[in-house]
Structure formats: structure tokens, C-alpha cells
Write an enzyme that holds these catalytic residues in place. Structure first.
Site, short mmCIF file in Angstrom:
data_model
loop_
_atom_site.label_atom_id
_atom_site.label_comp_id
_atom_site.label_asym_id
_atom_site.label_seq_id
_atom_site.Cartn_x
_atom_site.Cartn_y
_atom_site.Cartn_z
CG MET A 1 -1.92 -1.18 1.14
SD MET A 1 -3.47 -0.89 2.00
CE MET A 1 -2.91 -0.60 3.65
CB ALA B 1 3.78 4.94 3.18
CG LEU B 2 7.16 1.45 -0.84
CD1 LEU B 2 7.90 1.18 -2.15
CD2 LEU B 2 6.27 0.26 -0.47
N GLY C 1 10.90 -2.58 5.77
CA GLY C 1 10.18 -3.86 5.79
C GLY C 1 9.74 -4.23 4.38
CG HIS C 2 6.74 -1.84 2.40
ND1 HIS C 2 6.65 -0.68 3.12
CD2 HIS C 2 5.51 -2.40 2.44
CE1 HIS C 2 5.41 -0.54 3.57
NE2 HIS C 2 4.70 -1.57 3.18
CB SER D 1 2.81 2.54 6.35
OG SER D 1 3.43 1.68 5.40
CG ASP E 1 0.69 -7.17 7.81
OD1 ASP E 1 -0.01 -6.47 8.54
OD2 ASP E 1 1.69 -6.74 7.21
CD GLN F 1 -6.15 -3.61 2.74
OE1 GLN F 1 -6.09 -4.23 1.69
NE2 GLN F 1 -5.13 -3.60 3.59
P1 AMP Z 1 1.36 -2.93 3.48
O1 AMP Z 1 1.91 -1.86 2.60
O2 AMP Z 1 1.30 -2.58 4.92
O3 AMP Z 1 0.07 -3.51 2.94
O4 AMP Z 1 2.41 -4.13 3.41
C1 AMP Z 1 2.79 -4.70 2.19
C2 AMP Z 1 3.56 -5.96 2.46
O5 AMP Z 1 4.72 -5.65 3.22
C3 AMP Z 1 2.77 -7.00 3.28
O6 AMP Z 1 3.05 -8.30 2.79
C4 AMP Z 1 3.32 -6.80 4.67
O7 AMP Z 1 3.22 -7.95 5.48
C5 AMP Z 1 4.76 -6.47 4.36
N1 AMP Z 1 5.37 -5.76 5.48
C6 AMP Z 1 4.96 -4.60 6.04
N2 AMP Z 1 5.74 -4.28 7.08
C7 AMP Z 1 6.67 -5.27 7.19
C8 AMP Z 1 7.77 -5.53 8.07
N3 AMP Z 1 8.07 -4.71 9.07
N4 AMP Z 1 8.50 -6.64 7.87
C9 AMP Z 1 8.21 -7.50 6.86
N5 AMP Z 1 7.19 -7.31 5.99
C10 AMP Z 1 6.44 -6.21 6.15
#
Ligand code: AMP
Length: 292
Positions: free
Chosen positions: A30, A32-33, A36-37, A186, A150, A61
Site C-alpha cells: 500500500m 509509504a515504503l 520492511g517492504h 507505515s 501481517d 480493507q
Molecule cells: P502494506 O503496505 O502494509 O500492505 O504491506 C505490504 C507488504 O509488506 C505486506 O506483505 C506486509 O506484510 C509487508 N510488510 C509490512 N511491514 C513489514 C515488516 N516490518 N517486515 C516485513 N514485511 C512487512
């Protein structure tokens, strides 16, 4: 790096790659990388010939009143980061083209999508499963990478793919943390300096509780103490802090020989943080296929 917003353009480029025999990986995000991303992106770069990263803040969502409007967005910064990591294609679909005004089809997963995050956010996994299914249909990746941060979402996506015979391999990636243990997210950007000071306590409590649970003691008193410790540390509410079977997410009363997972969601003011950890099973167990 190609920056693509239209599905027809996406299909044309991906069709060319597939005809050339490339293995394609998708990292859905989503935006705001953060690191982790980016760890998922680096992993994708290693395991596939072509790498697609999608950026789409998925309205389905978020419930009315949640943070869809104020969710952090940084398109220019995200594209710079992805380009620097050698991503082949950034896919930024248009909301109107993702959900037609009369959109009427939803993917509803049961099993691992019940309880935990679904208690406070009953709309959430339907929105996630539907958008992930749509992204898989559009990109048709061989592999897709999701974070263990997640964890329930990772299991929901795995179950959807298995149950609906989607030809995608789901790759889980360990949680990336700040030096003080806070899982990168994020939403950490919402935290005030005081909340940011308290936030890593979530990881510390999970770590200590996972250690205490590992010898097979009854979980209930340890989980109750962990919830109390979070509230005493300054969390305003604990949505859940539970131990579950690491694959089915069925509740567990104590650690057995199957892999277990400790999962929590807790609120610091208006911000909801989630985190989870593997609990070492008692001796004699097969290694947990979900944590590496
Ligand atoms: P999001 O942008 O929050 O939907 O996350 C996109 C992907 O990045 C999802 O598969 C998350 O589980 C993964 N993600 C987000 N934060 C982390 C993190 N700190 N460590 C590992 N994966 C992450």
C-alpha cells in the site's frame, strides 16, 4: 523501471515477459515504503527474473471511520526507492478501474480469517483477499511475497490460493524491525514521540511471553499477564494477545509439539499496532514451515 497505471499496458508488458520465459514475482504493497517492504522487494529481486511491485491503498480493507484518507502516501519517494532496487515494473492501479461503481464480487475466506484482526476489523480480510485475487489475476505472477508482520494475512492469502487453485507460490518473509524491536509499519508514522517510546514494549512483551510459553505451561495466565503489562506500559487497549496454532490459527491452551504463534494487536491512542512471534515448540517437533 516501467511505471504502469493501466491494466491493458500491464498485460502487454507481462505478456512479453512470459513469452520470453521469465519467472515473475509480485510484491503487493500500500506504499509509504519502509525497510520492511524493501526487504520483500530485495528478496523478490533474488528469486525471480522479473519483479513487479504494486502500490495501491485498497479502500475495501478500510471501514468507514478508519484511516483510509489519512493513510501515508509518498508516490514519488516510493518510485525512487523501487527504481534503486532494480524493480522492473511499479504498478499503480487507478481506484476507479480497480472497483467499478457496481463492483459486486468479493472473496471471503473463512478458517484463518476468523478472529484476531477480524474481531475489530470484520471487513478487513474480505477486502484484502479480493484485492489480492484481483492483483493476481492482473499480474499473473509465479510468486508473490508477503511479510510475516501481517501473519494472519499471510495465512489468509495462502488459504485463498490453495482453495481457489490459484497458480501462485506464496513466499513469506520474516518481520523487519527497528533497532529497538518495533516492527516496521507505515502506521508508525502516526505515533507521537511519547507513543513511539512505548511502542517497542509490544515486541518485548511478545518476546518474553513466547519464551515463557515455550516450556508448555498453560497459556491463559501468561497471556493475561502480558495484556496487563501492555496496559501498564501505556497502551490504551489490547485488542487481542493470543497463542494460536501457527498453520491453522486455531486457539491453543499450551504449546505442544506443533508450531505455535503468539499474535497481538494493541492500541496506542488512535494508532493500532500489530505484531507476532513464533513460539518454540516443545522438543520433537517438525520445524515451522512459515518461519525461516
Ligand atoms: P502494506 O503496505 O502494509 O500492505 O504491506 C505490504 C507488504 O509488506 C505486506 O506483505 C506486509 O506484510 C509487508 N510488510 C509490512 N511491514 C513489514 C515488516 N516490518 N517486515 C516485513 N514485511 C512487512
Amino acid at each position: 523501471m516501467e511505471v504502469v497505471r493501466e491494466t491493458a499496458v500491464l498485460r502487454r508488458i507481462l505478456g512479453g515477459w512470459r513469452r520470453a520465459g521469465a519467472k515473475v514475482a509480485l510484491v503487493p504493497t500500500m506504499g509509504a515504503l519502509h525497510e520492511g517492504h524493501l526487504a520483500l522487494v530485495r528478496h523478490g529481486r533474488e528469486i525471480a527474473g522479473r519483479l513487479v511491485v504494486s502500490i495501491f491503498v485498497n479502500p475495501a480493507q478500510f471501514a468507514p471511520g478508519e484511516d483510509f484518507e489519512r493513510y501515508p502516501r509518498d508516490e514519488a519517494g516510493d518510485l525512487t526507492r523501487l527504481e534503486a532496487l532494480g524493480v522492473d515494473l511499479a504498478y499503480l492501479p487507478d481506484i476507479g478501474a480497480m472497483y467499478a461503481a457496481d463492483h459486486a464480487t468479493w472473496v471471503v475466506v473463512e478458517g484463518p480469517a476468523r478472529g484476531l484482526c477480524a474481531e475489530a476489523r470484520p471487513h478487513f480480510f474480505r477486502g484484502v483477499a479480493t484485492v489480492v485475487a484481483k492483483l493476481f489475476n492482473r499480474v499473473q505472477p509465479d510468486l508473490a511475497i508477503f511479510g510475516e508482520k501481517d501473519y494472519q494475512q499471510l495465512l489468509v492469502v495462502r488459504r485463498m490460493v490453495r482453495d481457489l487453485d490459484m497458480p501462485v507460490e506464496i513466499v513469506g518473509h520474516p518481520t523487519v524491525r527497528e533497532p529497538d524491536g518495533l516492527a516496521m509499519s507505515s502506521r508508525n508514522a502516526y505515533l507521537s514521540p511519547e507513543e513511539r517510546r512505548v511502542a517497542p514494549e509490544l515486541h518485548r512483551v511478545l518476546r518474553d511471553t513466547a519464551e515463557a510459553l515455550a516450556d508448555g505451561r498453560p497459556a491463559a495466565p501468561l497471556l493475561a499477564a502480558a495484556r496487563a503489562r501492555l496496559l501498564a506500559a501505556g497502551f490504551t487497549a489490547v485488542d487481542y494477545l493470543e497463542m494460536r496454532d501457527a498453520e491453522s490459527l486455531e486457539p491453543l491452551e499450551a504449546v505442544g509439539t506443533c508450531p505455535a504463534r503468539l499474535l497481538a494487536a494493541a492500541r496506542l491512542g488512535a494508532t493500532r499496532l500489530i505484531d507476532n512471534l513464533a513460539v518454540a515448540p516443545v522438543a520433537g517437533c517438525e520445524p515451522n514451515p512459515f518461519s525461516r
